[in-house]
Scaffold this motif. Structure first.
Motif, short mmCIF file in Angstrom:
data_model
loop_
_atom_site.label_atom_id
_atom_site.label_comp_id
_atom_site.label_asym_id
_atom_site.label_seq_id
_atom_site.Cartn_x
_atom_site.Cartn_y
_atom_site.Cartn_z
N ILE A 1 0.90 -1.28 -0.04
CA ILE A 1 -0.26 0.06 -0.01
C ILE A 1 0.85 1.30 -0.05
O ILE A 1 0.70 2.42 -0.72
CB ILE A 1 -0.93 0.13 1.00
CG1 ILE A 1 -1.95 -1.13 0.92
CG2 ILE A 1 -1.63 1.40 1.23
CD1 ILE A 1 -2.74 -1.41 2.44
N VAL A 2 1.92 1.29 0.93
CA VAL A 2 2.80 2.58 0.92
C VAL A 2 3.55 2.51 -0.46
O VAL A 2 3.57 3.60 -0.98
CB VAL A 2 3.67 2.21 2.03
CG1 VAL A 2 5.00 3.21 1.82
CG2 VAL A 2 3.11 2.15 3.30
N ILE A 3 4.13 1.41 -1.10
CA ILE A 3 4.75 1.77 -2.27
C ILE A 3 3.91 2.25 -3.48
O ILE A 3 4.30 2.99 -3.95
CB ILE A 3 5.59 0.36 -2.56
CG1 ILE A 3 6.52 -0.07 -1.69
CG2 ILE A 3 5.89 0.26 -4.08
CD1 ILE A 3 7.09 -1.40 -1.84
N GLU A 4 2.79 1.81 -3.40
CA GLU A 4 1.76 2.14 -4.55
C GLU A 4 1.35 3.58 -4.30
O GLU A 4 1.10 4.38 -5.23
CB GLU A 4 0.47 1.11 -4.45
CG GLU A 4 0.62 -0.18 -4.82
CD GLU A 4 -0.43 -1.07 -4.86
OE1 GLU A 4 -1.59 -0.42 -4.35
OE2 GLU A 4 -0.53 -2.11 -5.24
N ALA A 5 1.35 4.01 -3.13
CA ALA A 5 0.73 5.30 -2.59
C ALA A 5 1.96 6.27 -3.19
O ALA A 5 1.85 7.46 -3.82
CB ALA A 5 0.66 5.46 -1.19
N LEU A 6 3.16 5.89 -2.94
CA LEU A 6 4.37 6.80 -3.21
C LEU A 6 4.57 6.77 -4.53
O LEU A 6 5.21 7.83 -5.25
CB LEU A 6 5.65 6.25 -2.55
CG LEU A 6 5.69 6.62 -0.99
CD1 LEU A 6 6.75 5.97 -0.35
CD2 LEU A 6 5.27 8.00 -0.65
N ALA A 7 4.42 5.71 -5.20
CA ALA A 7 4.64 5.66 -6.73
C ALA A 7 3.55 6.53 -7.68
O ALA A 7 3.77 6.81 -8.70
CB ALA A 7 4.38 4.13 -7.21
N LYS A 8 2.59 7.08 -6.86
CA LYS A 8 1.71 7.93 -7.24
C LYS A 8 2.07 9.40 -7.27
O LYS A 8 1.46 10.29 -7.79
CB LYS A 8 0.27 7.72 -6.93
CG LYS A 8 -0.25 6.46 -7.45
CD LYS A 8 -1.71 6.21 -6.77
CE LYS A 8 -2.39 4.92 -6.92
NZ LYS A 8 -3.55 4.60 -6.12
N LYS A 9 3.20 9.62 -6.49
CA LYS A 9 3.44 11.04 -6.09
C LYS A 9 5.11 11.02 -6.51
O LYS A 9 5.61 10.30 -6.99
CB LYS A 9 3.43 11.24 -4.67
CG LYS A 9 2.00 11.17 -4.25
CD LYS A 9 2.01 11.22 -2.67
CE LYS A 9 0.72 11.46 -1.87
NZ LYS A 9 0.61 11.59 -0.70
N SER A 10 5.77 12.14 -5.95
CA SER A 10 7.28 12.28 -6.08
C SER A 10 7.59 11.61 -4.89
O SER A 10 6.87 11.77 -3.72
CB SER A 10 7.41 13.71 -6.29
OG SER A 10 7.43 14.16 -7.44
N VAL A 11 8.82 10.94 -4.83
CA VAL A 11 9.23 10.37 -3.79
C VAL A 11 10.03 11.55 -2.81
O VAL A 11 11.45 11.72 -3.10
CB VAL A 11 10.29 9.22 -3.85
CG1 VAL A 11 10.68 8.62 -2.77
CG2 VAL A 11 9.44 8.25 -4.63
N ASP A 12 9.41 12.18 -2.05
CA ASP A 12 9.83 13.44 -1.42
C ASP A 12 9.45 13.58 0.01
O ASP A 12 8.60 12.64 0.49
CB ASP A 12 9.73 14.52 -2.16
CG ASP A 12 8.14 15.01 -2.13
OD1 ASP A 12 7.37 14.64 -1.38
OD2 ASP A 12 7.80 15.63 -3.17
N ARG A 13 9.90 14.44 0.87
CA ARG A 13 9.55 14.42 2.31
C ARG A 13 8.02 14.54 2.65
O ARG A 13 7.53 13.77 3.44
CB ARG A 13 10.47 15.69 2.82
CG ARG A 13 10.01 15.59 4.17
CD ARG A 13 10.88 16.80 4.98
NE ARG A 13 10.62 16.84 6.39
CZ ARG A 13 11.36 16.37 7.50
NH1 ARG A 13 12.61 15.59 7.23
NH2 ARG A 13 11.19 16.47 8.68
N ASP A 14 7.43 15.55 1.91
CA ASP A 14 6.21 15.60 2.23
C ASP A 14 5.23 14.26 2.09
O ASP A 14 4.21 13.80 2.56
CB ASP A 14 5.65 16.75 1.49
CG ASP A 14 6.22 18.24 2.03
OD1 ASP A 14 6.71 18.04 3.05
OD2 ASP A 14 6.07 19.17 1.40
N SER A 15 5.51 13.89 0.60
CA SER A 15 4.83 12.66 0.37
C SER A 15 4.82 11.58 1.25
O SER A 15 3.92 11.10 1.63
CB SER A 15 5.11 12.40 -1.16
OG SER A 15 4.84 13.35 -2.10
N VAL A 16 6.08 11.33 1.51
CA VAL A 16 6.47 10.35 2.57
C VAL A 16 5.83 10.31 4.11
O VAL A 16 5.01 9.49 4.51
CB VAL A 16 7.87 10.10 2.72
CG1 VAL A 16 8.27 9.22 4.09
CG2 VAL A 16 8.53 9.56 1.64
N LYS A 17 5.85 11.87 4.48
CA LYS A 17 5.25 11.76 5.71
C LYS A 17 3.78 11.87 5.82
O LYS A 17 3.08 11.13 6.72
CB LYS A 17 5.52 13.51 5.96
CG LYS A 17 4.83 14.12 7.36
CD LYS A 17 5.17 13.36 8.73
CE LYS A 17 4.60 14.14 10.03
NZ LYS A 17 4.73 13.31 11.06
#
Length: 228
Positions: A35-51
């Motif tokens: 779930i986390v990998i799929e969510a981050l794959a839809k965004k940029s892998v940056d601090r705000d997205s990860v948080k």
């Protein structure tokens, strides 16, 4: 959907998926990872997205977790382990983005390279700080369990930290030509203009997500069967 309904934000969708996974109590660590990998794959892998993604995951897990202290502890452990594995994969994707860029690193703005390096350096600390913040936010049992998880991680290190170190070495040192991602994974990020390293990493992470979906059932984590 009724006229008054609003589509879920990505964070709300992530929270709901995690709550559903915890409610089913089947392969929680693996499902949280995916779930986390799929969510981050839809965004940029940056601090705000990860948080934002980590906050949503923890909220979903706690909302759906059983009240029994032993079962709650098991759910939180599997959730945290799944997040840690996913963030290590995110760092790996950043490393592969650098390797894919190869000799073209000079085509990226210096600011973009610095931002990529800083986001990587922050990744493990952000993971631990998110756990600490939630530990201090209310539920006593949850707080104790999360603080124990943080203390253990600070003593032994995390897979995130190890993956980050490899990614930083790729960014600052000679670039390896091994384990290059497939071009199609990179092209996912290149919809318009020059992609940033973070967006290239997201494209590669999407490829990683697809490969994990095909992971054989026998590769399920040790000690976790269908019943959790």
């Amino acid at each position: 959907m009724t006229p008054n309904d609003q589509p879920l934000s990505q964070e709300d969708e992530t929270k709901a998926k995690v709550a559903e996974a915890v409610g089913r109590n089947e392969n929680i660590r693996r499902q949280v990872r995916d779930i986390v990998i799929e969510a981050l794959a839809k965004k940029s892998v940056d601090r705000d997205s990860v948080k934002n993604t980590m906050d949503a995951v923890l909220e979903g897990a706690i909302d759906a977790a059983p009240e029994d202290q032993k079962e709650l502890a098991e759910v939180l452990k599997k959730t945290v382990d799944g997040m840690e594995e996913a963030l290590a994969k995110a760092a790996e994707a950043s490393k592969l983005a650098v390797e894919e860029s190869g000799g073209r690193l000079d085509s990226f703005a210096e600011q973009d390279l610095k931002a990529a390096a800083e986001d990587l350096k922050d990744l493990e600390a952000l993971f631990l700080q998110t756990l600490k913040d939630l530990a201090d936010s209310g539920h006593a049992t949850v707080g104790t369990l999360l603080r124990d998880a943080v203390n253990h991680a600070e003593r032994t290190g995390t897979d995130i930290g190890r993956a980050v170190q490899e990614a930083l070495e790729a960014l600052h040192g000679p670039l390896s030509r091994a384990a290059r991602p497939h071009l199609a994974d990179v092209e996912r990020a290149g919809k318009a203009g020059t992609a940033s390293l973070a967006s290239i990493a997201s494209g590669i992470l999407a490829g990683i997500a697809e490969s994990l979906k095909a992971e054989p059932e026998e590769n399920r984590e040790p000690g976790e069967n269908k019943d959790g």
